[in-house]
Design a protein around this motif. Structure first.
Motif, PDB file in Angstrom:
ATOM      1  N   ASN A 311      -0.878   5.254  -1.677  1.00 25.69           N
ATOM      2  CA  ASN A 311      -1.847   4.181  -1.438  1.00 25.69           C
ATOM      3  C   ASN A 311      -3.254   4.735  -1.552  1.00 25.69           C
ATOM      4  OD1 ASN A 311      -2.960   1.733  -0.748  1.00 25.69           O
ATOM      5  ND2 ASN A 311      -2.760   2.048   1.454  1.00 25.69           N
ATOM      6  N   LYS A 312      -4.032   4.223  -2.535  1.00 25.76           N
ATOM      7  CA  LYS A 312      -5.414   4.635  -2.731  1.00 25.76           C
ATOM      8  C   LYS A 312      -6.302   3.877  -1.747  1.00 25.76           C
ATOM      9  CE  LYS A 312      -4.581   5.167  -7.704  1.00 25.76           C
ATOM     10  NZ  LYS A 312      -4.981   4.702  -9.048  1.00 25.76           N
ATOM     11  N   LYS A 322     -14.776   2.988  -4.759  1.00 23.98           N
ATOM     12  CA  LYS A 322     -13.344   2.781  -4.520  1.00 23.98           C
ATOM     13  C   LYS A 322     -12.747   3.812  -3.576  1.00 23.98           C
ATOM     14  CE  LYS A 322     -12.573   0.596  -8.994  1.00 23.98           C
ATOM     15  NZ  LYS A 322     -11.792   0.626 -10.270  1.00 23.98           N
ATOM     16  N   GLY A 323     -13.510   4.798  -3.193  1.00 22.55           N
ATOM     17  CA  GLY A 323     -13.017   5.786  -2.245  1.00 22.55           C
ATOM     18  C   GLY A 323     -12.371   6.980  -2.940  1.00 22.55           C
ATOM     19  N   SER A 324     -12.077   8.010  -2.127  1.00 25.98           N
ATOM     20  CA  SER A 324     -11.463   9.237  -2.657  1.00 25.98           C
ATOM     21  C   SER A 324     -10.336   9.729  -1.772  1.00 25.98           C
ATOM     22  CB  SER A 324     -12.534  10.328  -2.810  1.00 25.98           C
ATOM     23  OG  SER A 324     -13.118  10.610  -1.535  1.00 25.98           O
ATOM     24  N   ALA A 325      -9.778   8.847  -0.934  1.00 28.44           N
ATOM     25  CA  ALA A 325      -8.700   9.229  -0.028  1.00 28.44           C
ATOM     26  C   ALA A 325      -7.371   8.749  -0.581  1.00 28.44           C
ATOM     27  CB  ALA A 325      -8.937   8.650   1.361  1.00 28.44           C
ATOM     28  N   LEU A 326      -6.274   9.387  -0.146  1.00 29.80           N
ATOM     29  CA  LEU A 326      -4.929   9.058  -0.603  1.00 29.80           C
ATOM     30  C   LEU A 326      -3.995   9.064   0.595  1.00 29.80           C
ATOM     31  CD1 LEU A 326      -3.075   8.481  -3.035  1.00 29.80           C
ATOM     32  CD2 LEU A 326      -2.624  10.950  -3.134  1.00 29.80           C
ATOM     33  N   GLU A 327      -3.320   7.913   0.783  1.00 30.98           N
ATOM     34  CA  GLU A 327      -2.338   7.799   1.864  1.00 30.98           C
ATOM     35  C   GLU A 327      -0.937   7.957   1.252  1.00 30.98           C
ATOM     36  OE1 GLU A 327      -0.988   4.652   5.377  1.00 30.98           O
ATOM     37  OE2 GLU A 327      -1.976   3.921   3.549  1.00 30.98           O
ATOM     38  N   ILE A 328      -0.192   8.953   1.760  1.00 31.91           N
ATOM     39  CA  ILE A 328       1.168   9.198   1.280  1.00 31.91           C
ATOM     40  C   ILE A 328       2.124   8.571   2.280  1.00 31.91           C
ATOM     41  CG2 ILE A 328       2.876  10.960   0.661  1.00 31.91           C
ATOM     42  CD1 ILE A 328       0.562  12.834  -0.007  1.00 31.91           C
ATOM     43  N   ARG A 329       2.773   7.470   1.873  1.00 34.62           N
ATOM     44  CA  ARG A 329       3.698   6.764   2.750  1.00 34.62           C
ATOM     45  C   ARG A 329       5.119   7.274   2.534  1.00 34.62           C
ATOM     46  NH1 ARG A 329       1.811   0.372   2.388  1.00 34.62           N
ATOM     47  NH2 ARG A 329      -0.330   0.688   3.189  1.00 34.62           N
ATOM     48  N   GLN A 358      12.620  14.051 -11.133  1.00 32.93           N
ATOM     49  CA  GLN A 358      13.775  14.085 -10.233  1.00 32.93           C
ATOM     50  C   GLN A 358      14.535  12.773 -10.233  1.00 32.93           C
ATOM     51  OE1 GLN A 358      12.484  15.280  -6.342  1.00 32.93           O
ATOM     52  NE2 GLN A 358      11.292  17.026  -7.094  1.00 32.93           N
ATOM     53  N   GLY A 359      14.130  11.831 -11.079  1.00 34.87           N
ATOM     54  CA  GLY A 359      14.790  10.526 -11.137  1.00 34.87           C
ATOM     55  C   GLY A 359      14.385   9.584 -10.020  1.00 34.87           C
ATOM     56  N   GLN A 360      13.157   9.732  -9.536  1.00 35.92           N
ATOM     57  CA  GLN A 360      12.675   8.929  -8.419  1.00 35.92           C
ATOM     58  C   GLN A 360      11.411   8.170  -8.853  1.00 35.92           C
ATOM     59  OE1 GLN A 360      11.645  11.202  -4.982  1.00 35.92           O
ATOM     60  NE2 GLN A 360      10.868   9.436  -3.838  1.00 35.92           N
ATOM     61  N   ASN A 361      11.296   6.897  -8.410  1.00 38.74           N
ATOM     62  CA  ASN A 361      10.124   6.071  -8.705  1.00 38.74           C
ATOM     63  C   ASN A 361       9.283   5.921  -7.437  1.00 38.74           C
ATOM     64  OD1 ASN A 361      10.761   5.584 -11.424  1.00 38.74           O
ATOM     65  ND2 ASN A 361      12.175   3.928 -10.831  1.00 38.74           N
ATOM     66  N   ILE A 362       8.010   6.180  -7.571  1.00 42.03           N
ATOM     67  CA  ILE A 362       7.062   6.053  -6.448  1.00 42.03           C
ATOM     68  C   ILE A 362       6.098   4.902  -6.763  1.00 42.03           C
ATOM     69  CG2 ILE A 362       5.237   7.166  -5.136  1.00 42.03           C
ATOM     70  CD1 ILE A 362       6.600   9.826  -5.639  1.00 42.03           C
ATOM     71  N   GLU A 363       5.925   3.983  -5.799  1.00 38.31           N
ATOM     72  CA  GLU A 363       5.034   2.832  -5.976  1.00 38.31           C
ATOM     73  C   GLU A 363       3.589   3.251  -5.753  1.00 38.31           C
ATOM     74  OE1 GLU A 363       4.664  -1.832  -4.461  1.00 38.31           O
ATOM     75  OE2 GLU A 363       5.877  -0.382  -3.327  1.00 38.31           O
ATOM     76  N   ILE A 364       2.721   2.768  -6.612  1.00 34.83           N
ATOM     77  CA  ILE A 364       1.294   3.072  -6.511  1.00 34.83           C
ATOM     78  C   ILE A 364       0.572   1.834  -5.962  1.00 34.83           C
ATOM     79  CG2 ILE A 364      -0.782   3.757  -7.758  1.00 34.83           C
ATOM     80  CD1 ILE A 364       1.027   5.102  -9.801  1.00 34.83           C
ATOM     81  N   LEU A 365      -0.192   1.994  -4.874  1.00 32.71           N
ATOM     82  CA  LEU A 365      -0.897   0.903  -4.209  1.00 32.71           C
ATOM     83  C   LEU A 365      -2.390   1.185  -4.157  1.00 32.71           C
ATOM     84  CD1 LEU A 365       1.511   0.409  -1.156  1.00 32.71           C
ATOM     85  CD2 LEU A 365       1.596  -0.771  -3.337  1.00 32.71           C
ATOM     86  N   GLY A 368      -3.209  -1.137   0.163  1.00 34.17           N
ATOM     87  CA  GLY A 368      -1.996  -1.795   0.626  1.00 34.17           C
ATOM     88  C   GLY A 368      -1.381  -2.774  -0.339  1.00 34.17           C
ATOM     89  N   GLU A 369      -2.040  -3.021  -1.494  1.00 39.13           N
ATOM     90  CA  GLU A 369      -1.495  -3.940  -2.489  1.00 39.13           C
ATOM     91  C   GLU A 369      -1.222  -3.204  -3.772  1.00 39.13           C
ATOM     92  OE1 GLU A 369      -4.208  -7.136  -2.929  1.00 39.13           O
ATOM     93  OE2 GLU A 369      -3.963  -7.866  -0.848  1.00 39.13           O
ATOM     94  N   LYS A 370      -0.331  -3.785  -4.596  1.00 35.31           N
ATOM     95  CA  LYS A 370       0.077  -3.123  -5.828  1.00 35.31           C
ATOM     96  C   LYS A 370      -1.128  -2.927  -6.735  1.00 35.31           C
ATOM     97  CE  LYS A 370       3.521  -3.339  -9.496  1.00 35.31           C
ATOM     98  NZ  LYS A 370       4.659  -4.102 -10.078  1.00 35.31           N
ATOM     99  N   ASP A 371      -1.257  -1.678  -7.238  1.00 36.19           N
ATOM    100  CA  ASP A 371      -2.367  -1.333  -8.112  1.00 36.19           C
ATOM    101  C   ASP A 371      -1.975  -1.555  -9.559  1.00 36.19           C
ATOM    102  OD1 ASP A 371      -4.718  -0.427  -9.085  1.00 36.19           O
ATOM    103  OD2 ASP A 371      -4.300   1.714  -8.775  1.00 36.19           O
ATOM    104  N   THR A 372      -2.757  -2.437 -10.226  1.00 35.32           N
ATOM    105  CA  THR A 372      -2.437  -2.751 -11.622  1.00 35.32           C
ATOM    106  C   THR A 372      -3.151  -1.819 -12.588  1.00 35.32           C
ATOM    107  OG1 THR A 372      -4.234  -4.358 -11.650  1.00 35.32           O
ATOM    108  CG2 THR A 372      -2.025  -5.162 -11.076  1.00 35.32           C
ATOM    109  N   ASN A 373      -4.093  -0.997 -12.106  1.00 34.56           N
ATOM    110  CA  ASN A 373      -4.837  -0.086 -12.994  1.00 34.56           C
ATOM    111  C   ASN A 373      -4.117   1.262 -13.104  1.00 34.56           C
ATOM    112  OD1 ASN A 373      -6.778  -2.021 -13.335  1.00 34.56           O
ATOM    113  ND2 ASN A 373      -7.962  -1.359 -11.549  1.00 34.56           N
TER     114      ASN A 373
END
Length: 373
Positions: A311-312, A322-329, A358-365, A368-373
């Motif tokens: 989560n950006k 837009k900030g420079s922090a990253l939340e790893i959920r 590793q065959g894993q999908n991570i969601e990018i936000l 808190g909302e889905k990031d389309t960029n």
């Protein structure tokens, strides 16, 4: 109401005048009948027998009855006179008594005619006066009627004015109520403005303090980055001594065999402790600056298999951009926040690439909302 009473009084007076005129007309008719009777019976006829009733009655019907009574009293002689006596009577002159009676009756007739003429003149005068009075009363009645109409019109106009004033008073009350509500809202807004002004001043002070802190941390991070550059580069070099460096990396973060630092990035932890974020084939590792590396309880180790989303966010919400922090959920609901990452986009791309390997999908936000960029 006074006009109505006056009009009723005038109507009563008109009724009385009409009654009086009717009575006068009846008296004139009676006098005319009496006069005709006197002319018919006593005008130049000395040999006629005088009527039994010499006084005229006061009503028209009474005069007619008197005429009928007089006609009945004229009786024929019981024995007609002989021719000799008739001749003597027709040739002889009337007696002095009859002549005196006839003269007296003529005088009475003249008096009655004179009296009747005077009465008719008086009645005509009274009639003219009554007509003039009636005309004055009628004019007064018309004038009062006009006054009544004018007052009625003024009353209607006054009622209309009162209704308009009542409507305007109601509108004025509504406007006063609106004005009062607006005044209350204005006072509330003034209070809110004062509170916001106070909060703005507080936020400006906080921004100044945070700007100073960020500048200090940035300077410290750059210094620590320069100090730890040699240590970090030792993990990227593929040399004969690389196995020893990988073992040191594994020991520092308690990682299984085969893990090594693929790349690293300078950042701060959520409490603004400066350090480095390392990316290995299956882990994300963070450690503080070289001065705090001896404290193993400060190290953070995150298995990439446990990462659910990146989560950006902004490290400080009031800062622009837009900030420079990253939340790893993590999948267990926990989260780790790393701030002041210089190349946040590169970190995200690198972590997603390693996870896909590793065959894993991570969601990018983003926030808190889905990031389309």
């Amino acid at each position: 109401e006074g006009i109505f009473r006056t009009m009723a009084h005038i109507e009563r007076e008109l009724s009385l005048v009409r009654d009086q005129l009717r009575d006068k007309i009846e008296e004139v008719d009676v006098l005319r009948v009496q006069l005709k009777w006197w002319k018919d019976n006593f005008a130049g006829d000395g040999d006629k027998t005088p009527p039994m009733h010499t006084s005229p009655s006061t009503t028209h019907n009474g005069a007619l009855e008197d005429l009928q009574v007089v006609r009945k009293t004229k009786k024929k002689p019981d024995h007609p006179p002989t021719s000799t006596s008739a001749k003597l009577k027709s040739s002889s002159k009337p007696s002095p008594e009859l002549t005196a009676e006839n003269t007296h009756l003529k005088e009475q007739l003249a008096q009655v005619l004179d009296q009747q003429s005077k009465s008719e003149s008086q009645l005509a005068t009274d009639l003219n006066e009554e007509r003039a009075s009636h005309k004055r009363l009628q004019d007064k009645h018309d004038m009062l009627q006009q006054e009544h109409d004018r007052l009625s019109w003024e009353l209607t106009r006054a009622r209309s004015t009162i209704e308009d004033m009542s409507s305007k008073a109601s509108e004025r009350r509504i406007l006063e109520e609106d004005r009062r509500m607006l005044a209350e809202d204005l006072d509330t807004y003034k209070t809110k403005c004062e509170v916001l002004s106070s909060q703005n001043e507080t936020m400006q002070q906080a921004m100044q303090e945070m700007t100073t802190l960020i500048e200090s941390l940035t300077s410290e991070v750059e210094q620590q980055k320069r100090e730890g550059m040699n240590t970090a580069l030792s993990f990227h070099k593929v040399q004969d001594s690389g196995n020893n460096n990988d073992k040191e990396f594994q020991q520092r973060f308690h990682l299984p065999t085969g893990e090594y630092p693929m790349t690293y990035y300078s950042c701060t932890e959520s409490s603004f402790k400066a350090g480095y974020l390392y990316i290995s084939p299956r882990y994300l590792c963070w450690e503080p600056t070289t001065a705090l590396q001896l404290f193993s309880d400060l190290h953070i180790v995150i298995p990439i298999a446990n990462v659910a989303a990146l989560n950006k966010i902004k490290g400080l919400a009031f800062l622009p951009g837009k900030g420079s922090a990253l939340e790893i959920r993590l999948k267990d609901g926990k989260a780790h926040v790393f701030k002041t990452i210089i190349n946040r986009k590169e970190v995200v791309v690198k972590v997603v690439t390693v996870a896909k390997a590793q065959g894993q999908n991570i969601e990018i936000l983003r926030d808190g909302e889905k990031d389309t960029n």
